[in-house]
Every structure is written in structure tokens, then in C-alpha cells.
Design a protein around this motif. Structure first.
Motif, PDB file in Angstrom:
ATOM      1  N   HIS A  96       1.763   2.592  -6.945  1.00 49.39           N
ATOM      2  CA  HIS A  96       1.433   1.288  -6.391  1.00 49.39           C
ATOM      3  C   HIS A  96       1.211   0.314  -7.537  1.00 49.39           C
ATOM      4  CE1 HIS A  96       0.787   2.291  -2.097  1.00 49.39           C
ATOM      5  NE2 HIS A  96       0.708   3.511  -2.618  1.00 49.39           N
ATOM      6  N   VAL A  97       1.926  -0.806  -7.487  1.00 45.13           N
ATOM      7  CA  VAL A  97       1.758  -1.877  -8.460  1.00 45.13           C
ATOM      8  C   VAL A  97       1.137  -3.059  -7.726  1.00 45.13           C
ATOM      9  CG1 VAL A  97       2.921  -3.419 -10.077  1.00 45.13           C
ATOM     10  CG2 VAL A  97       3.774  -1.090  -9.756  1.00 45.13           C
ATOM     11  N   ILE A  98      -0.031  -3.481  -8.189  1.00 49.02           N
ATOM     12  CA  ILE A  98      -0.727  -4.598  -7.566  1.00 49.02           C
ATOM     13  C   ILE A  98      -0.354  -5.860  -8.332  1.00 49.02           C
ATOM     14  CG2 ILE A  98      -2.966  -5.433  -6.735  1.00 49.02           C
ATOM     15  CD1 ILE A  98      -2.185  -2.533  -5.845  1.00 49.02           C
ATOM     16  N   SER A 132      -3.663 -16.565  -6.491  1.00 47.84           N
ATOM     17  CA  SER A 132      -3.210 -16.170  -5.160  1.00 47.84           C
ATOM     18  C   SER A 132      -3.966 -14.939  -4.695  1.00 47.84           C
ATOM     19  CB  SER A 132      -1.710 -15.851  -5.196  1.00 47.84           C
ATOM     20  OG  SER A 132      -1.495 -14.627  -5.886  1.00 47.84           O
ATOM     21  N   ASN A 133      -3.654 -14.487  -3.520  1.00 54.41           N
ATOM     22  CA  ASN A 133      -4.155 -13.196  -3.059  1.00 54.41           C
ATOM     23  C   ASN A 133      -3.396 -12.103  -3.782  1.00 54.41           C
ATOM     24  OD1 ASN A 133      -5.957 -14.301  -1.191  1.00 54.41           O
ATOM     25  ND2 ASN A 133      -4.395 -14.415   0.400  1.00 54.41           N
ATOM     26  N   GLY A 134      -3.896 -10.881  -3.695  1.00 56.53           N
ATOM     27  CA  GLY A 134      -3.208  -9.758  -4.312  1.00 56.53           C
ATOM     28  C   GLY A 134      -2.209  -9.138  -3.355  1.00 56.53           C
ATOM     29  N   ILE A 135      -1.150  -8.555  -3.921  1.00 52.55           N
ATOM     30  CA  ILE A 135      -0.126  -7.876  -3.128  1.00 52.55           C
ATOM     31  C   ILE A 135       0.041  -6.472  -3.671  1.00 52.55           C
ATOM     32  CG2 ILE A 135       2.312  -7.858  -2.484  1.00 52.55           C
ATOM     33  CD1 ILE A 135       2.323 -10.867  -2.805  1.00 52.55           C
ATOM     34  N   ASP A 136       0.077  -5.483  -2.777  1.00 50.08           N
ATOM     35  CA  ASP A 136       0.266  -4.091  -3.150  1.00 50.08           C
ATOM     36  C   ASP A 136       1.733  -3.725  -2.963  1.00 50.08           C
ATOM     37  OD1 ASP A 136       0.323  -1.317  -3.374  1.00 50.08           O
ATOM     38  OD2 ASP A 136      -1.583  -1.050  -2.336  1.00 50.08           O
ATOM     39  N   LEU A 137       2.441  -3.507  -4.076  1.00 52.59           N
ATOM     40  CA  LEU A 137       3.850  -3.106  -4.015  1.00 52.59           C
ATOM     41  C   LEU A 137       3.917  -1.587  -4.101  1.00 52.59           C
ATOM     42  CD1 LEU A 137       5.316  -5.680  -6.554  1.00 52.59           C
ATOM     43  CD2 LEU A 137       5.387  -5.823  -4.078  1.00 52.59           C
ATOM     44  N   GLY A 138       4.134  -0.940  -2.987  1.00 51.75           N
ATOM     45  CA  GLY A 138       4.229   0.518  -2.971  1.00 51.75           C
ATOM     46  C   GLY A 138       5.661   0.955  -3.212  1.00 51.75           C
ATOM     47  N   LEU A 139       5.879   1.787  -4.227  1.00 51.68           N
ATOM     48  CA  LEU A 139       7.214   2.275  -4.562  1.00 51.68           C
ATOM     49  C   LEU A 139       7.449   3.621  -3.894  1.00 51.68           C
ATOM     50  CD1 LEU A 139       7.254   1.435  -8.379  1.00 51.68           C
ATOM     51  CD2 LEU A 139       7.904  -0.015  -6.458  1.00 51.68           C
ATOM     52  N   ASP A 140       8.656   3.819  -3.369  1.00 55.53           N
ATOM     53  CA  ASP A 140       8.996   5.066  -2.712  1.00 55.53           C
ATOM     54  C   ASP A 140      10.480   5.342  -2.911  1.00 55.53           C
ATOM     55  OD1 ASP A 140       8.694   7.384  -1.258  1.00 55.53           O
ATOM     56  OD2 ASP A 140       7.799   6.402   0.476  1.00 55.53           O
ATOM     57  N   VAL A 141      10.968   6.450  -2.431  1.00 57.11           N
ATOM     58  CA  VAL A 141      12.366   6.834  -2.658  1.00 57.11           C
ATOM     59  C   VAL A 141      13.331   6.137  -1.725  1.00 57.11           C
ATOM     60  CG1 VAL A 141      11.830   9.051  -3.686  1.00 57.11           C
ATOM     61  CG2 VAL A 141      12.085   8.883  -1.211  1.00 57.11           C
TER      62      VAL A 141
END
Length: 98
Positions: free
Chosen positions: A66-68, A88-97
Motif C-alpha cells: 500500500h502506497v499512501i 489534500s486528503n490522503g489516498i491509499d493506493l493498494g497494489l495487487d496482481v
């Protein structure tokens, strides 16, 4: 909502999520919070739009990471905060296959 008068903007990338966010009022950014650790920062100049590339390697080793991210802009002419910067607000970029 980057003000058109923004002189400098940045996107902050971090692996650590700060929840709840850290208040930034002590440094003159009332009603702003820090939601991510500051592991990497990419600068963008001007406003009202900023585009930052985020290439992700095609490697399954990154699955589950997870990259925030969070944006910030320095726009003193807008008069939004005492420091002249907003976040800004934070965003959680979840990486998956997939």
C-alpha cells in the motif's frame, strides 16, 4: 482544488499511513492534516492542475503493498491558511496482481 495562483505543488508518497492524521495547525496550516509518511516527494509547478506519473513495475513482489499519497500546494495569494500552503486528503493506493 489547487488554487490557480499556486506557485508550487507536491505529491507526497509514503508507506506509512497516519490515521488519524497529524494536525498541521501548529505550522500555520489550520484545518490541514498529514496522512502519510514522507518517503518520497515529487514537485510540480503552477496550478490549477498538477500531473505526476507513478510507474508501477510489473512484478508480483509488489502485490499487497500500500502506497499512501497526499497532495500539497503553496499558494500564498489565495489566503487559505496563515502559511499559504494547503494539503489534500490522503489516498491509499493498494497494489495487487490484477
Amino acid at each position: 482544488n489547487i488554487p490557480a495562483s499556486a506557485l508550487l505543488s507536491a505529491v507526497v508518497f509514503g508507506l506509512g499511513k497516519l490515521d488519524p492524521g497529524i494536525p498541521l495547525a501548529g505550522m500555520g496550516m489550520q484545518d490541514c492534516y498529514q496522512y502519510t509518511s514522507m518517503d518520497a516527494v515529487v514537485l510540480a509547478f503552477g496550478g490549477p492542475n498538477a500531473i505526476v506519473q507513478f510507474p508501477v513495475p510489473n512484478n508480483t513482489a509488489f502485490a499487497g503493498v500500500h502506497v499512501i499519497t497526499q497532495g500539497a500546494s503553496y499558494a500564498p495569494a489565495a489566503g487559505l491558511t496563515a502559511l499559504g500552503a494547503i494539503s489534500s486528503n490522503g489516498i491509499d493506493l493498494g497494489l495487487d496482481v490484477n
